[in-house]
Structures are given as structure tokens and as C-alpha cells.
Design a protein around this motif. Structure first.
Motif, PDB file in Angstrom:
ATOM      1  N   GLY A   9      22.549  -5.448 -19.368  1.00 62.56           N
ATOM      2  CA  GLY A   9      23.318  -4.453 -18.628  1.00 62.56           C
ATOM      3  C   GLY A   9      22.516  -3.670 -17.606  1.00 62.56           C
ATOM      4  N   LYS A  10      21.205  -3.919 -17.537  1.00 59.52           N
ATOM      5  CA  LYS A  10      20.352  -3.202 -16.578  1.00 59.52           C
ATOM      6  C   LYS A  10      19.511  -4.191 -15.790  1.00 59.52           C
ATOM      7  CE  LYS A  10      20.011   1.010 -19.227  1.00 59.52           C
ATOM      8  NZ  LYS A  10      19.176   2.122 -19.612  1.00 59.52           N
ATOM      9  N   VAL A  11      19.332  -3.906 -14.506  1.00 61.76           N
ATOM     10  CA  VAL A  11      18.513  -4.739 -13.647  1.00 61.76           C
ATOM     11  C   VAL A  11      17.088  -4.182 -13.658  1.00 61.76           C
ATOM     12  CG1 VAL A  11      18.198  -5.633 -11.318  1.00 61.76           C
ATOM     13  CG2 VAL A  11      20.504  -5.268 -12.189  1.00 61.76           C
ATOM     14  N   PRO A  12      16.103  -4.982 -14.074  1.00 64.12           N
ATOM     15  CA  PRO A  12      14.706  -4.520 -14.061  1.00 64.12           C
ATOM     16  C   PRO A  12      14.273  -4.118 -12.652  1.00 64.12           C
ATOM     17  CG  PRO A  12      14.911  -6.563 -15.295  1.00 64.12           C
ATOM     18  CD  PRO A  12      16.229  -6.331 -14.605  1.00 64.12           C
ATOM     19  N   PRO A  13      13.278  -3.250 -12.524  1.00 65.09           N
ATOM     20  CA  PRO A  13      12.876  -2.745 -11.206  1.00 65.09           C
ATOM     21  C   PRO A  13      12.348  -3.813 -10.248  1.00 65.09           C
ATOM     22  CG  PRO A  13      11.464  -1.856 -12.948  1.00 65.09           C
ATOM     23  CD  PRO A  13      12.539  -2.638 -13.608  1.00 65.09           C
ATOM     24  N   ASN A  14      11.876  -4.950 -10.777  1.00 72.20           N
ATOM     25  CA  ASN A  14      11.355  -6.003  -9.902  1.00 72.20           C
ATOM     26  C   ASN A  14      12.431  -6.990  -9.444  1.00 72.20           C
ATOM     27  OD1 ASN A  14      11.542  -6.995 -12.606  1.00 72.20           O
ATOM     28  ND2 ASN A  14      10.233  -8.726 -12.024  1.00 72.20           N
ATOM     29  N   LEU A  15      13.672  -6.786  -9.880  1.00 72.92           N
ATOM     30  CA  LEU A  15      14.774  -7.681  -9.529  1.00 72.92           C
ATOM     31  C   LEU A  15      15.879  -6.937  -8.805  1.00 72.92           C
ATOM     32  CD1 LEU A  15      15.127  -9.630 -12.913  1.00 72.92           C
ATOM     33  CD2 LEU A  15      13.815 -10.317 -10.899  1.00 72.92           C
ATOM     34  N   GLU A  16      16.728  -7.692  -8.118  1.00 66.38           N
ATOM     35  CA  GLU A  16      17.915  -7.121  -7.480  1.00 66.38           C
ATOM     36  C   GLU A  16      19.032  -8.165  -7.494  1.00 66.38           C
ATOM     37  OE1 GLU A  16      17.209  -6.133  -3.344  1.00 66.38           O
ATOM     38  OE2 GLU A  16      15.975  -7.900  -3.073  1.00 66.38           O
ATOM     39  N   GLU A  22      14.127 -11.975  -7.353  1.00 69.35           N
ATOM     40  CA  GLU A  22      12.938 -11.131  -7.309  1.00 69.35           C
ATOM     41  C   GLU A  22      12.958 -10.338  -6.005  1.00 69.35           C
ATOM     42  OE1 GLU A  22       9.419 -13.529  -7.885  1.00 69.35           O
ATOM     43  OE2 GLU A  22      10.382 -14.649  -9.479  1.00 69.35           O
ATOM     44  N   LYS A  23      12.579  -9.049  -6.085  1.00 73.19           N
ATOM     45  CA  LYS A  23      12.567  -8.218  -4.877  1.00 73.19           C
ATOM     46  C   LYS A  23      11.482  -8.653  -3.891  1.00 73.19           C
ATOM     47  CE  LYS A  23      14.603  -3.926  -6.500  1.00 73.19           C
ATOM     48  NZ  LYS A  23      14.380  -2.484  -6.745  1.00 73.19           N
ATOM     49  N   THR A  24      10.352  -9.077  -4.415  1.00 71.01           N
ATOM     50  CA  THR A  24       9.245  -9.489  -3.549  1.00 71.01           C
ATOM     51  C   THR A  24       9.398 -10.965  -3.212  1.00 71.01           C
ATOM     52  OG1 THR A  24       7.809  -7.898  -4.643  1.00 71.01           O
ATOM     53  CG2 THR A  24       6.735  -9.618  -3.353  1.00 71.01           C
ATOM     54  N   PRO A  25       9.494 -11.293  -1.919  1.00 70.06           N
ATOM     55  CA  PRO A  25       9.680 -12.701  -1.549  1.00 70.06           C
ATOM     56  C   PRO A  25       8.463 -13.555  -1.893  1.00 70.06           C
ATOM     57  CG  PRO A  25       9.576 -11.296   0.416  1.00 70.06           C
ATOM     58  CD  PRO A  25       9.455 -10.413  -0.773  1.00 70.06           C
TER      59      PRO A  25
END
Length: 128
Positions: free
Chosen positions: A6-13, A34-37
Motif C-alpha cells: 500500500g506504500k511506494v518506497p522512496p526510490n520508486l514511483e 525506479e526513480k533514478t534512470p
């Protein structure tokens, strides 16, 4: 979201997926990425459409710069069987499956593309 508790980790979007085929059909959905390409446009030496001789249709061929090729090799080795999101302006425009480790920076995106679809994807990847 359920797989993430139910929660998106800070490194994901979560990004929208939208792909329009020349047939006029549009496929839409959502991907957790992943947020970082892993690679960016500046990591590409080239991206181009190439015909598939043995079965027809087109693929998109990429060549990565040496430093990016090593990073990509490690990522593909660890993520074989997973999707690789190609993101443009915050939207996933393609999501091929990683078939295995890509050791040398020579990347083929298979997608049963028409010539126009492969050219459009390769142009988008070079420009953004």
C-alpha cells in the motif's frame, strides 16, 4: 500497490504507461519504476530502427557509451525477466522484457514493430 504493502518506497514511483501503435490502438496502464534512470539519452551512441530479416517487422537497436554499457550490464544481469521502462516526460512509452545480461552495450528492443513504430521510438529516445 498491494505488492508494495500500500506504500511506494522512496526510490520508486508509479508512472502511466501509454503506447500508441500505428494500427490506431493505444495500450495504457501503470508501472512502478525506479526513480533514478539506468541510462539516459546522453548514454546513447545511437538509437535506430532496424529490419528483422528472418521474420519481418522492425526492432530498435541501441548502442551505449562504454561507462553506461557497464552499468547496464550489471542492471540487466540482476533484472533478467523483468521489464525495463522507457520513460519520456514522466510517461512509460515502452516496456520491453529484459531477456538476460547485455554485456557489451549493444541493445535490441524487440516489439514486433512496424517501420514507423520503430523509427518513432528511436527518434523519441534520441531526442529526450
Amino acid at each position: 500497490m498491494a505488492s508494495l504493502g500500500g506504500k511506494v518506497p522512496p526510490n520508486l514511483e508509479i508512472l502511466k504507461y501509454s503506447e500508441r501503435r500505428t494500427s490506431g490502438d493505444t495500450t495504457q496502464g501503470w508501472y512502478v519504476v525506479e526513480k533514478t534512470p539506468i541510462i539516459t539519452r546522453s548514454d546513447l551512441q545511437y538509437a535506430r530502427a532496424e529490419p528483422v530479416i528472418y521474420r519481418g517487422g522492425y526492432n530498435v537497436s541501441l548502442k551505449l557509451r562504454p561507462r553506461a554499457a557497464e552499468n547496464f550490464r550489471e542492471w540487466t544481469k540482476a533484472n533478467s525477466g523483468n521489464y525495463l521502462a522507457i520513460v519520456l516526460d514522466g510517461v512509460v512509452i515502452s516496456a520491453p522484457v529484459v531477456k538476460g545480461e547485455i554485456p557489451n552495450g549493444d541493445v535490441i528492443i524487440e516489439g514486433d514493430f512496424t517501420k514507423e513504430e520503430a523509427e518513432n521510438l528511436s527518434v523519441k529516445m534520441r531526442r529526450n
